[in-house]
Design a protein around this motif. Structure first.
Motif, PDB file in Angstrom:
ATOM      1  N   GLN A   5       0.821  -1.202   0.000  1.00 18.74           N
ATOM      2  CA  GLN A   5       0.000   0.000   0.000  1.00 18.74           C
ATOM      3  C   GLN A   5       0.860   1.258   0.000  1.00 18.74           C
ATOM      4  N   MET A   6       0.416   2.267  -0.757  1.00 21.75           N
ATOM      5  CA  MET A   6       1.034   3.580  -0.736  1.00 21.75           C
ATOM      6  C   MET A   6      -0.057   4.596  -0.408  1.00 21.75           C
ATOM      7  N   ASN A   7       0.183   5.492   0.522  1.00 29.38           N
ATOM      8  CA  ASN A   7      -0.841   6.451   0.923  1.00 29.38           C
ATOM      9  C   ASN A   7      -0.276   7.862   0.979  1.00 29.38           C
ATOM     10  N   ARG A   8      -0.095   8.497  -0.202  1.00 27.87           N
ATOM     11  CA  ARG A   8       0.354   9.876  -0.260  1.00 27.87           C
ATOM     12  C   ARG A   8      -0.257  10.554  -1.475  1.00 27.87           C
ATOM     13  N   ARG A   9      -0.477  11.881  -1.354  1.00 30.20           N
ATOM     14  CA  ARG A   9      -0.914  12.643  -2.518  1.00 30.20           C
ATOM     15  C   ARG A   9       0.228  12.697  -3.510  1.00 30.20           C
ATOM     16  N   SER A  10      -0.097  12.773  -4.748  1.00 27.78           N
ATOM     17  CA  SER A  10       0.940  12.827  -5.781  1.00 27.78           C
ATOM     18  C   SER A  10       1.244  14.268  -6.147  1.00 27.78           C
ATOM     19  N   LEU A  11       2.457  14.695  -5.786  1.00 28.22           N
ATOM     20  CA  LEU A  11       2.921  16.006  -6.219  1.00 28.22           C
ATOM     21  C   LEU A  11       3.713  15.872  -7.507  1.00 28.22           C
ATOM     22  N   LEU A  12       3.887  14.636  -7.978  1.00 24.55           N
ATOM     23  CA  LEU A  12       4.669  14.404  -9.185  1.00 24.55           C
ATOM     24  C   LEU A  12       3.796  13.906 -10.332  1.00 24.55           C
ATOM     25  N   SER A  13       2.478  13.853 -10.135  1.00 26.29           N
ATOM     26  CA  SER A  13       1.619  13.231 -11.132  1.00 26.29           C
ATOM     27  C   SER A  13       1.690  13.943 -12.474  1.00 26.29           C
ATOM     28  N   ALA A  14       1.936  15.238 -12.472  1.00 29.47           N
ATOM     29  CA  ALA A  14       1.983  15.951 -13.741  1.00 29.47           C
ATOM     30  C   ALA A  14       3.090  15.434 -14.631  1.00 29.47           C
ATOM     31  N   VAL A  51       7.528   2.302  -0.402  1.00 32.14           N
ATOM     32  CA  VAL A  51       6.301   2.458   0.376  1.00 32.14           C
ATOM     33  C   VAL A  51       6.594   3.089   1.733  1.00 32.14           C
ATOM     34  N   ALA A  52       7.623   2.572   2.401  1.00 34.17           N
ATOM     35  CA  ALA A  52       7.960   3.105   3.729  1.00 34.17           C
ATOM     36  C   ALA A  52       8.299   4.586   3.652  1.00 34.17           C
ATOM     37  N   THR A  53       8.987   4.976   2.598  1.00 36.31           N
ATOM     38  CA  THR A  53       9.353   6.376   2.429  1.00 36.31           C
ATOM     39  C   THR A  53       8.131   7.235   2.137  1.00 36.31           C
ATOM     40  N   LEU A  54       7.295   6.780   1.206  1.00 35.42           N
ATOM     41  CA  LEU A  54       6.124   7.562   0.811  1.00 35.42           C
ATOM     42  C   LEU A  54       5.107   7.675   1.938  1.00 35.42           C
ATOM     43  N   ASN A  55       5.064   6.686   2.823  1.00 30.80           N
ATOM     44  CA  ASN A  55       4.096   6.702   3.914  1.00 30.80           C
ATOM     45  C   ASN A  55       4.611   7.381   5.174  1.00 30.80           C
ATOM     46  N   SER A  56       5.852   7.822   5.130  1.00 33.87           N
ATOM     47  CA  SER A  56       6.423   8.467   6.314  1.00 33.87           C
ATOM     48  C   SER A  56       5.834   9.865   6.491  1.00 33.87           C
ATOM     49  N   ASN A  57       6.061  10.435   7.660  1.00 33.00           N
ATOM     50  CA  ASN A  57       5.560  11.776   7.965  1.00 33.00           C
ATOM     51  C   ASN A  57       6.622  12.846   7.734  1.00 33.00           C
ATOM     52  N   GLN A  58       7.651  12.488   7.000  1.00 32.19           N
ATOM     53  CA  GLN A  58       8.709  13.452   6.737  1.00 32.19           C
ATOM     54  C   GLN A  58       8.254  14.498   5.722  1.00 32.19           C
ATOM     55  N   PRO A  59       8.926  15.647   5.675  1.00 29.90           N
ATOM     56  CA  PRO A  59       8.567  16.681   4.683  1.00 29.90           C
ATOM     57  C   PRO A  59       8.667  16.135   3.267  1.00 29.90           C
ATOM     58  N   ILE A  60       7.902  16.722   2.371  1.00 33.40           N
ATOM     59  CA  ILE A  60       7.850  16.253   0.997  1.00 33.40           C
ATOM     60  C   ILE A  60       9.230  16.235   0.358  1.00 33.40           C
ATOM     61  N   ALA A  61      10.017  17.276   0.573  1.00 32.81           N
ATOM     62  CA  ALA A  61      11.344  17.355  -0.039  1.00 32.81           C
ATOM     63  C   ALA A  61      12.234  16.211   0.426  1.00 32.81           C
ATOM     64  N   VAL A  62      12.106  15.835   1.690  1.00 33.83           N
ATOM     65  CA  VAL A  62      12.905  14.737   2.226  1.00 33.83           C
ATOM     66  C   VAL A  62      12.465  13.420   1.616  1.00 33.83           C
ATOM     67  N   ARG A  63      11.153  13.220   1.494  1.00 33.99           N
ATOM     68  CA  ARG A  63      10.636  11.986   0.896  1.00 33.99           C
ATOM     69  C   ARG A  63      11.080  11.854  -0.559  1.00 33.99           C
ATOM     70  N   ARG A  64      11.001  12.959  -1.284  1.00 31.37           N
ATOM     71  CA  ARG A  64      11.425  12.928  -2.687  1.00 31.37           C
ATOM     72  C   ARG A  64      12.885  12.510  -2.811  1.00 31.37           C
ATOM     73  N   GLN A  65      13.718  13.081  -1.962  1.00 33.00           N
ATOM     74  CA  GLN A  65      15.142  12.765  -2.031  1.00 33.00           C
ATOM     75  C   GLN A  65      15.401  11.304  -1.694  1.00 33.00           C
TER      76      GLN A  65
END
Length: 215
Positions: A5-14, A51-65
């Motif tokens: 499962q992945m549970n995050r909004r997509s800021l990269l969908s474009a 999945v673990a990264t995308l579901n974390s509560n870290q800032p978006i920039a950190v998750r992307r990296q």
């Protein structure tokens, strides 16, 4: 079939509007034999890290990296770039070769990241694995996104430097690395066999992707 499962909004969908061919992968020859079970486990483990990264509560920039770092570890980036540039690698100057690899890595990682994205409620399903050749195996996955049609990706996994690495992606039956190789070659051919125009086009693509992602 295993579901992740992945549970995050997509800021990269474009970025998905960019042709799928921009996510092409490849590798240089001379790889060791790849075991199906090892290939499947590798793709599953990579998926779980994402999945673990995308579901974390870290800032978006950190998750992307972190997503980018995971993909850099999973993909044979050097083999990708060299395979896709093909015969034009020998035409490029050392400076152009260096810049090409830098631009290619950024383009590749941005587009692969966009395929997973940060959608809320996405599932990553691990399907069948099969031996493709003695050198590599295919691991099927299906990515389902809310309100969007699911899409299938077959990950071609080879042994590179003693470790499993993704060396191609088959998207809906099409080898992305072969398509990208053809597109890059066409750009260079239209410009008199010069690599510089391809580098310009890659810079423009990266700028467009960055603008869509808001960074």
């Amino acid at each position: 079939m295993r579901i992740i499962q992945m549970n995050r909004r997509s800021l990269l969908s474009a970025a998905l509007a960019v042709p799928a061919a921009t996510a092409l992968l490849g590798a240089l020859p001379a790889r060791a034999e790849m075991d199906i079970g090892r290939a499947s486990s590798f793709i599953e483990a990579t998926g779980r890290e994402l999945v673990a990264t995308l579901n974390s509560n870290q800032p978006i920039a950190v998750r992307r990296q972190k997503v980018a770092d995971i993909l850099r570890q999973a993909v044979d980036v050097d083999g990708v770039g060299r395979f896709i540039l093909g015969r034009w690698w020998r035409v490029a100057t050392p400076a152009e070769q260096q810049e090409y690899m830098q631009l290619f890595e950024e383009t590749l990682i941005r587009n692969l990241s966009a395929r997973f994205g940060e959608y809320q409620g996405v599932t990553f399903s691990l399907g069948r694995s099969q031996q493709r050749t003695e050198d590599d195996a295919l691991v099927n996955t299906v990515i389902q996104r809310p309100s969007l049609a699911p899409f299938s990706l077959d990950w071609r996994v080879g042994e590179v430097g003693g470790q499993p690495r993704v060396v191609d992606v088959i998207a809906e039956g099409t080898s992305l690395r072969l398509t990208q190789r053809s597109e890059y070659s066409a750009v260079i051919s239209r410009n008199g066999g010069k690599v510089a125009p391809l580098l310009d086009a890659m810079r423009q693509q990266i700028a467009a992707l960055a603008a869509r992602e808001g960074r």
